[in-house]
Design an enzyme around this catalytic site. Sequence first.
Site, PDB file in Angstrom:
ATOM      1  N   SER A 152     -29.879 -44.869  78.358  1.00 45.63           N
ATOM      2  CA  SER A 152     -31.040 -43.988  78.424  1.00 45.63           C
ATOM      3  C   SER A 152     -31.950 -44.327  77.258  1.00 45.63           C
ATOM      4  O   SER A 152     -31.504 -44.905  76.254  1.00 45.63           O
ATOM      5  CB  SER A 152     -30.589 -42.522  78.321  1.00 45.63           C
ATOM      6  N   TYR A 173     -25.095 -35.610  74.354  1.00 47.05           N
ATOM      7  CA  TYR A 173     -25.584 -36.546  75.371  1.00 47.05           C
ATOM      8  C   TYR A 173     -26.278 -37.733  74.720  1.00 47.05           C
ATOM      9  O   TYR A 173     -25.986 -38.890  75.043  1.00 47.05           O
ATOM     10  CB  TYR A 173     -26.540 -35.838  76.331  1.00 47.05           C
TER      11      TYR A 173
END
Length: 267
Positions: free
Chosen positions: A142, A155
Amino acid sequence: MTSFPSTALITGASSGIGAAIARQLAARGANVILVARSEGKLRALADELSLQYDVEAEVMAADLSRPDAGKALQAQVQARGLQVDLLVNNAGFGGFSEFAQQDQAEIGEMIAVNITALTDLTRRFLPGMLERGRGRVLNVASTAAFIPGPLMAVYYATKAYVLSLSEAVNEELRGTGLSVTALCPGPVETGFQDASNLNESKLLSGATRLAMLDADEVARIGVDAMLRGQAVAVAGGINRVQVSAFRLLPRAAIPRIIAGLQARREE
């Protein structure tokens, strides 16, 4: 896929980016092994891919948060007489919360899926690729991998791990004909936001929402990069600019900036 008449194992394949990657690979002639918890969704996708692209599509339902998931999955692959030439570690999830209030079980499961399962599966299937002298690994990271992320601290940290591991192992594979690619999308139009409660955040409003790519475009970018042997692929022009901009900022300023961008929307 003339360079890789192959079989691809894709985790998190039941929806979103994972399903889109499965379609991309099947369209290029790869047989696929579809892995996720939802067997029904996997079977529907397998039927679709087999019918549309005339490829073999295997379904292996698995909960990758379980400690023995990788071992069991490898055993299934071997029992069916399959080999994995392309490994796509896409399974993962996030959670929007202050760290001190985040559910501990959720944190443990997030680390198990985003980090442990990805590492385990790569370690299990990479030696076979090396023995055959061909293969690719695509790890879905990401743009969060490049920065700390207040309100999604765990995360962001898991994605930083994915990026670091991918780049390091890719370098270890130099000269072997194999490669590892880290795909780094920003927010994508999938069910991720709902599952992570990220719709509570200011991040998914205004210009950020307008710049969001869809899963099909992200999948195409990722598969192209993987087949080229590219180490890191940041999906989307705006995302590439943002990643470059954060590299120029003082490190100490970044957490505060992200905290502001990701703050909860006012009611």
